[in-house]
Design an enzyme around this catalytic site. Sequence first.
Site, PDB file in Angstrom:
ATOM      1  N   LYS A  13       0.838  -1.163   0.161  1.00 58.16           N
ATOM      2  CA  LYS A  13      -0.228  -0.040   0.020  1.00 58.16           C
ATOM      3  C   LYS A  13       0.861   1.431   0.044  1.00 58.16           C
ATOM      4  O   LYS A  13       0.575   2.148  -0.633  1.00 58.16           O
ATOM      5  CB  LYS A  13      -0.939   0.022   1.127  1.00 58.16           C
ATOM      6  CG  LYS A  13      -1.840  -1.223   1.449  1.00 58.16           C
ATOM      7  CD  LYS A  13      -2.746  -0.908   2.513  1.00 58.16           C
ATOM      8  CE  LYS A  13      -2.122  -1.009   3.630  1.00 58.16           C
ATOM      9  NZ  LYS A  13      -1.408  -2.191   4.194  1.00 58.16           N
ATOM     10  N   ARG A  88      -9.288   1.154   9.121  1.00 55.52           N
ATOM     11  CA  ARG A  88      -8.755   0.230   9.741  1.00 55.52           C
ATOM     12  C   ARG A  88      -9.666  -0.632  10.481  1.00 55.52           C
ATOM     13  O   ARG A  88      -9.684  -2.060  10.684  1.00 55.52           O
ATOM     14  CB  ARG A  88      -7.597   0.221  10.451  1.00 55.52           C
ATOM     15  CG  ARG A  88      -6.078  -0.404   9.761  1.00 55.52           C
ATOM     16  CD  ARG A  88      -5.097  -0.131  10.784  1.00 55.52           C
ATOM     17  NE  ARG A  88      -4.160  -0.949  10.544  1.00 55.52           N
ATOM     18  CZ  ARG A  88      -2.742  -0.345   9.648  1.00 55.52           C
ATOM     19  NH1 ARG A  88      -2.939   0.787   9.269  1.00 55.52           N
ATOM     20  NH2 ARG A  88      -1.758  -1.067   9.520  1.00 55.52           N
ATOM     21  N   ARG A 127      11.952  -6.535   4.916  1.00 55.61           N
ATOM     22  CA  ARG A 127      11.514  -5.068   4.608  1.00 55.61           C
ATOM     23  C   ARG A 127      12.688  -4.063   5.110  1.00 55.61           C
ATOM     24  O   ARG A 127      12.956  -4.017   6.405  1.00 55.61           O
ATOM     25  CB  ARG A 127      10.224  -4.712   4.784  1.00 55.61           C
ATOM     26  CG  ARG A 127       9.848  -3.292   4.666  1.00 55.61           C
ATOM     27  CD  ARG A 127       8.366  -3.212   4.649  1.00 55.61           C
ATOM     28  NE  ARG A 127       7.867  -2.929   6.040  1.00 55.61           N
ATOM     29  CZ  ARG A 127       6.540  -2.696   5.957  1.00 55.61           C
ATOM     30  NH1 ARG A 127       5.565  -2.579   4.772  1.00 55.61           N
ATOM     31  NH2 ARG A 127       5.920  -2.570   7.104  1.00 55.61           N
ATOM     32  N   ARG A 161      11.599  -1.572  10.169  1.00 60.01           N
ATOM     33  CA  ARG A 161      10.867  -1.317  11.272  1.00 60.01           C
ATOM     34  C   ARG A 161      10.664  -2.257  12.449  1.00 60.01           C
ATOM     35  O   ARG A 161      10.782  -3.542  12.391  1.00 60.01           O
ATOM     36  CB  ARG A 161       9.435  -1.353  10.514  1.00 60.01           C
ATOM     37  CG  ARG A 161       9.349   0.069   9.901  1.00 60.01           C
ATOM     38  CD  ARG A 161       7.862   0.014   9.071  1.00 60.01           C
ATOM     39  NE  ARG A 161       6.690  -0.457   9.783  1.00 60.01           N
ATOM     40  CZ  ARG A 161       5.626  -0.394   9.277  1.00 60.01           C
ATOM     41  NH1 ARG A 161       5.527   0.016   7.887  1.00 60.01           N
ATOM     42  NH2 ARG A 161       4.673  -0.800   9.876  1.00 60.01           N
ATOM     43  N   ARG A 172       0.037  -8.637  13.735  1.00 56.80           N
ATOM     44  CA  ARG A 172      -0.642  -7.549  12.711  1.00 56.80           C
ATOM     45  C   ARG A 172      -1.436  -8.239  11.754  1.00 56.80           C
ATOM     46  O   ARG A 172      -2.460  -7.629  11.356  1.00 56.80           O
ATOM     47  CB  ARG A 172       0.471  -6.777  12.085  1.00 56.80           C
ATOM     48  CG  ARG A 172       1.155  -6.078  13.003  1.00 56.80           C
ATOM     49  CD  ARG A 172       2.429  -5.488  12.575  1.00 56.80           C
ATOM     50  NE  ARG A 172       2.622  -4.805  11.241  1.00 56.80           N
ATOM     51  CZ  ARG A 172       3.444  -4.464  10.596  1.00 56.80           C
ATOM     52  NH1 ARG A 172       4.701  -5.079  10.911  1.00 56.80           N
ATOM     53  NH2 ARG A 172       3.315  -3.632   9.293  1.00 56.80           N
TER      54      ARG A 172
HETATM   55  P1  AMP Z   1       1.239   0.767   9.052  1.00 49.18           P
HETATM   56  O1  AMP Z   1       2.467   1.551   8.755  1.00 49.18           O
HETATM   57  O2  AMP Z   1       0.105   1.006   8.123  1.00 49.18           O
HETATM   58  O3  AMP Z   1       1.282  -0.816   8.743  1.00 49.18           O
HETATM   59  O4  AMP Z   1       0.874   0.916  10.458  1.00 49.18           O
HETATM   60  C1  AMP Z   1       1.703   0.627  11.489  1.00 49.18           C
HETATM   61  C2  AMP Z   1       1.050   0.400  13.074  1.00 49.18           C
HETATM   62  O5  AMP Z   1       0.353   1.701  13.156  1.00 49.18           O
HETATM   63  C3  AMP Z   1      -0.310  -0.366  12.756  1.00 49.18           C
HETATM   64  O6  AMP Z   1       0.177  -1.816  13.161  1.00 49.18           O
HETATM   65  C4  AMP Z   1      -1.211   0.122  13.762  1.00 49.18           C
HETATM   66  O7  AMP Z   1      -0.396  -0.065  15.279  1.00 49.18           O
HETATM   67  C5  AMP Z   1      -0.887   1.619  13.741  1.00 49.18           C
HETATM   68  N1  AMP Z   1      -1.967   2.108  12.973  1.00 49.18           N
HETATM   69  C6  AMP Z   1      -1.632   2.702  11.671  1.00 49.18           C
HETATM   70  N2  AMP Z   1      -2.800   3.207  11.100  1.00 49.18           N
HETATM   71  C7  AMP Z   1      -3.754   2.807  12.038  1.00 49.18           C
HETATM   72  C8  AMP Z   1      -5.455   3.092  11.882  1.00 49.18           C
HETATM   73  N3  AMP Z   1      -5.954   3.414  10.857  1.00 49.18           N
HETATM   74  N4  AMP Z   1      -5.932   2.618  13.156  1.00 49.18           N
HETATM   75  C9  AMP Z   1      -5.290   1.888  14.147  1.00 49.18           C
HETATM   76  N5  AMP Z   1      -4.007   1.831  14.243  1.00 49.18           N
HETATM   77  C10 AMP Z   1      -3.327   2.234  13.081  1.00 49.18           C
END
Ligand code: AMP
Length: 215
Positions: A13, A88, A127, A161, A172
Site C-alpha cells: 500500500k 482499519r 523489509r 521497522r 498484525r
Molecule cells: P502501517 O504502517 O500502516 O502498517 O501501520 C503501523 C501500525 O500503526 C499499525 O500496526 C497500527 O498499530 C498503527 N496504525 C496505523 N494506522 C492505523 C489506524 N488507521 N488505526 C489504528 N492503528 C493504526
Amino acid sequence: MQVVLLGPPGVGKGTQGRRLASEHGWALISTGEMLRDAIARRTPLGLEAGKLIDQGLLVPDAIMIGLVRERTLEPDARKGFVLDGFPRTVPQADALDAFLAERERQLDKVVALTAPDDELVRRLSGRWECPVCRRVYNAISAPSRDGRHCDDHPETALYQRADDTAETVRRRLEVYRKQTAPLGEYYRAQGKLQEVGGTGPLDEVYGALNSAVAR
Ligand code: AMP
C-alpha cells in the site's frame, strides 16, 4: 479524487500509494507514517501509540479519526488524497464517510491490494526502509544497490521497522483479519470496492491499480 487503499500489512500500500499520489498530484496520507513520525518526535500521541504499535495492536479509533479528519483538511489534500492504512476498522470507515459528507465530499474509489499470507510474511521480514525518502527495499526481492544504504541517499543507512519482527508480524496479520478485512464487504456493499493483485512486478501492480482508480 479521494482514494482508499486497503490490504494487509506488507501488500505494498505504501509503495504503490506513494506513486499513485505523486503521479496524480494528490496527497499521500499514511497513518502508519504519521504515527512513526509522532514516535520519533516523542509527542504525547507518539508515546501512547508506540506501545500499541510495538505489540502489533491498533491505536484507538477516536485518536485515528481525529488525526485523519485534520490531515485531510490540509491544503495539499484539496485536489485529492490517497489513504494508506486508514480506515482499519468499521467505526473508522463510518467516521470517514461522515466527515467527508460534512464537507460535501465522498470517497471515489476503494482498491484492495491482495497477496497470500506467506508472501506477506516473507516481504515484511525482509523489509528495509530509507528514513529520508521512505522508499522501501526488500533484502531478497528488491535490495538497494549496496544492500545497506538508500540508492537515492547513499549516505543514509536503511533501517528495519520495529514492528516487522516475526511475532509482531503474526499479530498484525491476525488483527488485520479480525478488524480490517471486514471493510472489504463494507465497501463492496457500497459498490466502491475493486480488487487488484499485489504480487508480480511493481510496475504491473501499479498499472492495474492506476486503471482500477481510473475506471
Ligand atoms: P502501517 O504502517 O500502516 O502498517 O501501520 C503501523 C501500525 O500503526 C499499525 O500496526 C497500527 O498499530 C498503527 N496504525 C496505523 N494506522 C492505523 C489506524 N488507521 N488505526 C489504528 N492503528 C493504526
